[in-house]
Design a protein around this motif. Structure first.
Motif, PDB file in Angstrom:
ATOM      1  N   MET A 175       0.832  -1.205   0.000  1.00  9.55           N
ATOM      2  CA  MET A 175       0.000   0.000   0.000  1.00  9.55           C
ATOM      3  C   MET A 175       0.860   1.245   0.000  1.00  9.55           C
ATOM      4  N   ALA A 176       1.967   1.213   0.737  1.00 14.49           N
ATOM      5  CA  ALA A 176       2.874   2.366   0.773  1.00 14.49           C
ATOM      6  C   ALA A 176       3.416   2.656  -0.624  1.00 14.49           C
ATOM      7  N   LYS A 177       3.733   1.609  -1.383  1.00 14.90           N
ATOM      8  CA  LYS A 177       4.224   1.794  -2.752  1.00 14.90           C
ATOM      9  C   LYS A 177       3.138   2.390  -3.643  1.00 14.90           C
ATOM     10  N   LEU A 178       1.905   1.915  -3.474  1.00 18.28           N
ATOM     11  CA  LEU A 178       0.810   2.425  -4.290  1.00 18.28           C
ATOM     12  C   LEU A 178       0.524   3.891  -3.991  1.00 18.28           C
ATOM     13  N   ILE A 179       0.637   4.263  -2.731  1.00 21.90           N
ATOM     14  CA  ILE A 179       0.416   5.662  -2.348  1.00 21.90           C
ATOM     15  C   ILE A 179       1.417   6.563  -3.071  1.00 21.90           C
ATOM     16  N   LYS A 180       2.670   6.152  -3.081  1.00 23.39           N
ATOM     17  CA  LYS A 180       3.694   6.961  -3.753  1.00 23.39           C
ATOM     18  C   LYS A 180       3.437   7.018  -5.249  1.00 23.39           C
ATOM     19  N   GLN A 181       3.023   5.883  -5.823  1.00 21.77           N
ATOM     20  CA  GLN A 181       2.760   5.830  -7.264  1.00 21.77           C
ATOM     21  C   GLN A 181       1.563   6.701  -7.649  1.00 21.77           C
ATOM     22  N   ALA A 182       0.505   6.657  -6.849  1.00 22.92           N
ATOM     23  CA  ALA A 182      -0.734   7.334  -7.214  1.00 22.92           C
ATOM     24  C   ALA A 182      -0.763   8.802  -6.820  1.00 22.92           C
ATOM     25  N   THR A 183      -0.063   9.174  -5.744  1.00 23.25           N
ATOM     26  CA  THR A 183      -0.169  10.544  -5.236  1.00 23.25           C
ATOM     27  C   THR A 183       1.140  11.316  -5.246  1.00 23.25           C
ATOM     28  N   GLY A 184       2.253  10.607  -5.354  1.00 21.66           N
ATOM     29  CA  GLY A 184       3.544  11.274  -5.275  1.00 21.66           C
ATOM     30  C   GLY A 184       4.012  11.502  -3.856  1.00 21.66           C
ATOM     31  N   GLN A 249      -7.847   0.705   0.087  1.00 20.76           N
ATOM     32  CA  GLN A 249      -6.845   1.232  -0.839  1.00 20.76           C
ATOM     33  C   GLN A 249      -7.276   2.581  -1.404  1.00 20.76           C
ATOM     34  N   ILE A 250      -8.526   2.673  -1.835  1.00 19.16           N
ATOM     35  CA  ILE A 250      -8.995   3.940  -2.390  1.00 19.16           C
ATOM     36  C   ILE A 250      -9.100   4.992  -1.293  1.00 19.16           C
ATOM     37  N   TYR A 251      -9.431   4.570  -0.078  1.00 15.87           N
ATOM     38  CA  TYR A 251      -9.514   5.505   1.052  1.00 15.87           C
ATOM     39  C   TYR A 251      -8.152   6.138   1.333  1.00 15.87           C
ATOM     40  N   PHE A 252      -7.112   5.321   1.415  1.00 18.68           N
ATOM     41  CA  PHE A 252      -5.795   5.861   1.747  1.00 18.68           C
ATOM     42  C   PHE A 252      -5.194   6.650   0.586  1.00 18.68           C
ATOM     43  N   ILE A 253      -5.495   6.266  -0.642  1.00 23.00           N
ATOM     44  CA  ILE A 253      -5.006   7.032  -1.787  1.00 23.00           C
ATOM     45  C   ILE A 253      -5.613   8.435  -1.772  1.00 23.00           C
ATOM     46  N   ASN A 254      -6.931   8.522  -1.523  1.00 25.34           N
ATOM     47  CA  ASN A 254      -7.569   9.836  -1.446  1.00 25.34           C
ATOM     48  C   ASN A 254      -7.042  10.640  -0.264  1.00 25.34           C
ATOM     49  N   LEU A 255      -6.789   9.964   0.852  1.00 25.89           N
ATOM     50  CA  LEU A 255      -6.283  10.643   2.044  1.00 25.89           C
ATOM     51  C   LEU A 255      -4.913  11.259   1.788  1.00 25.89           C
ATOM     52  N   PHE A 256      -4.014  10.476   1.192  1.00 21.56           N
ATOM     53  CA  PHE A 256      -2.658  10.974   0.973  1.00 21.56           C
ATOM     54  C   PHE A 256      -2.586  11.909  -0.233  1.00 21.56           C
ATOM     55  N   LYS A 258      -4.712  14.297  -0.685  1.00 22.78           N
ATOM     56  CA  LYS A 258      -4.943  15.602  -0.052  1.00 22.78           C
ATOM     57  C   LYS A 258      -3.697  16.079   0.678  1.00 22.78           C
ATOM     58  N   MET A 259      -2.977  15.149   1.327  1.00 19.61           N
ATOM     59  CA  MET A 259      -1.770  15.533   2.052  1.00 19.61           C
ATOM     60  C   MET A 259      -0.639  15.958   1.105  1.00 19.61           C
ATOM     61  N   ALA A 260      -0.664  15.391  -0.116  1.00 17.27           N
ATOM     62  CA  ALA A 260       0.389  15.714  -1.087  1.00 17.27           C
ATOM     63  C   ALA A 260       0.115  17.019  -1.812  1.00 17.27           C
ATOM     64  N   ALA A 261      -1.141  17.485  -1.761  1.00 20.19           N
ATOM     65  CA  ALA A 261      -1.524  18.689  -2.517  1.00 20.19           C
ATOM     66  C   ALA A 261      -0.854  19.935  -1.932  1.00 20.19           C
TER      67      ALA A 261
END
Length: 261
Positions: A175-184, A249-256, A258-261
């Motif tokens: 999941m940590a890898k996906l977060i970086k891939q999807a949100t930066g 997965q979709i919850y944490f991607i959306n959460l991060f 916002k944090m990356a914005a």
């Protein structure tokens, strides 16, 4: 509000109202229907506050403004571009080209939002003209930025939509890898584990450390996968591993995101 003009795009009316400073405002309902939004309200939710407003229906013979509600919603040029970017309808690009190549040139004079009184003011006060042209330049830059951002975010949107229907749960490290891939957002497995513990998604200590909290399980973000392994003494022991569901997965991607914005 001033003069009303009616334009026709593929047999659909687009009503345009002249603003106080000569800028065009488009009837939101007309734009939403052409761009394929199921409801005008859905289109308006993606616009900024300064891109739309409500007004009393103007009086104009031959139009159906009189049959409309006491208030109508109109959007400015920036709001229209934002609405186009959010449309999935194939005709959206053609609509934008039509607006920029036919509608706006027919409304504008002298290459900007200029009425005759405004032009007179410009001639008497060149500083105002410079200020207005700088504002126009900034607005065009903002539109280009919105378009560029749409292209950058498109792969992320597709990725997020694919995760939304995922049925396979994944490990926290994945999941940590996906977060970086999807949100930066740069976060590794250890930091993500710490984040989950600090924010109450996983237990932080005791025999349940790193196991999902009741909140996480009830929300459908986590599940526990049980298995068996042979320890060093040759004894079979039960293992319990936290995994993140497709919903999580979709919850944490959306959460991060916002944090990356």
């Amino acid at each position: 509000m001033g003069e009303i003009q009616i334009f026709c795009f593929q047999n659909c009316e687009v009503r345009v109202i002249e603003g106080e400073n000569g800028e065009p405002w488009f009837v939101a309902k007309d734009v939403a229907e052409i761009l394929g939004y199921s409801e005008t309200a859905k289109m308006l939710r993606r616009l900024d506050e300064d891109e739309c407003k409500k007004i009393e229906p103007p009086e104009m013979g031959g139009t159906n403004f009189s049959s409309m509600a006491r208030e109508i919603t109109i959007i400015n040029e920036s709001g229209l571009y934002n609405a186009v970017l959010g449309s999935t309808k194939p005709e959206a690009k053609a609509f934008k080209k039509w607006v920029t190549s036919e509608v706006l040139p027919s409304i504008r004079k002298h290459g900007a939002y200029v009425t005759e009184p405004v032009l007179d003011n410009w001639l008497n006060d060149p500083d105002r003209m410079i200020e207005a042209l700088n504002a126009l330049k900034a607005e065009r830059a903002r539109v280009r930025e919105l378009e560029d951002r749409q292209e950058v975010d498109r792969p992320k949107v597709i990725f997020a939509e694919s995760v939304a229907v995922a049925k396979t749960s994944i490990l926290v490290g994945e999941m940590a890898k996906l977060i970086k891939q999807a949100t930066g957002y740069d976060i590794g497995q250890n930091r993500f584990f710490q984040y989950l513990r600090d924010h109450g998604y996983l237990h932080g200590s005791g025999s349940q450390k790193n196991m999902p909290t009741q909140r996480s399980i009830e929300a459908g973000w986590f599940e526990i996968k049980e298995g068996t392994r042979i320890n060093s003494d040759g004894v079979s022991v039960i293992t319990r591993t936290p995994e993140i569901t497709g919903k999580g997965q979709i919850y944490f991607i959306n959460l991060f995101k916002k944090m990356a914005a």
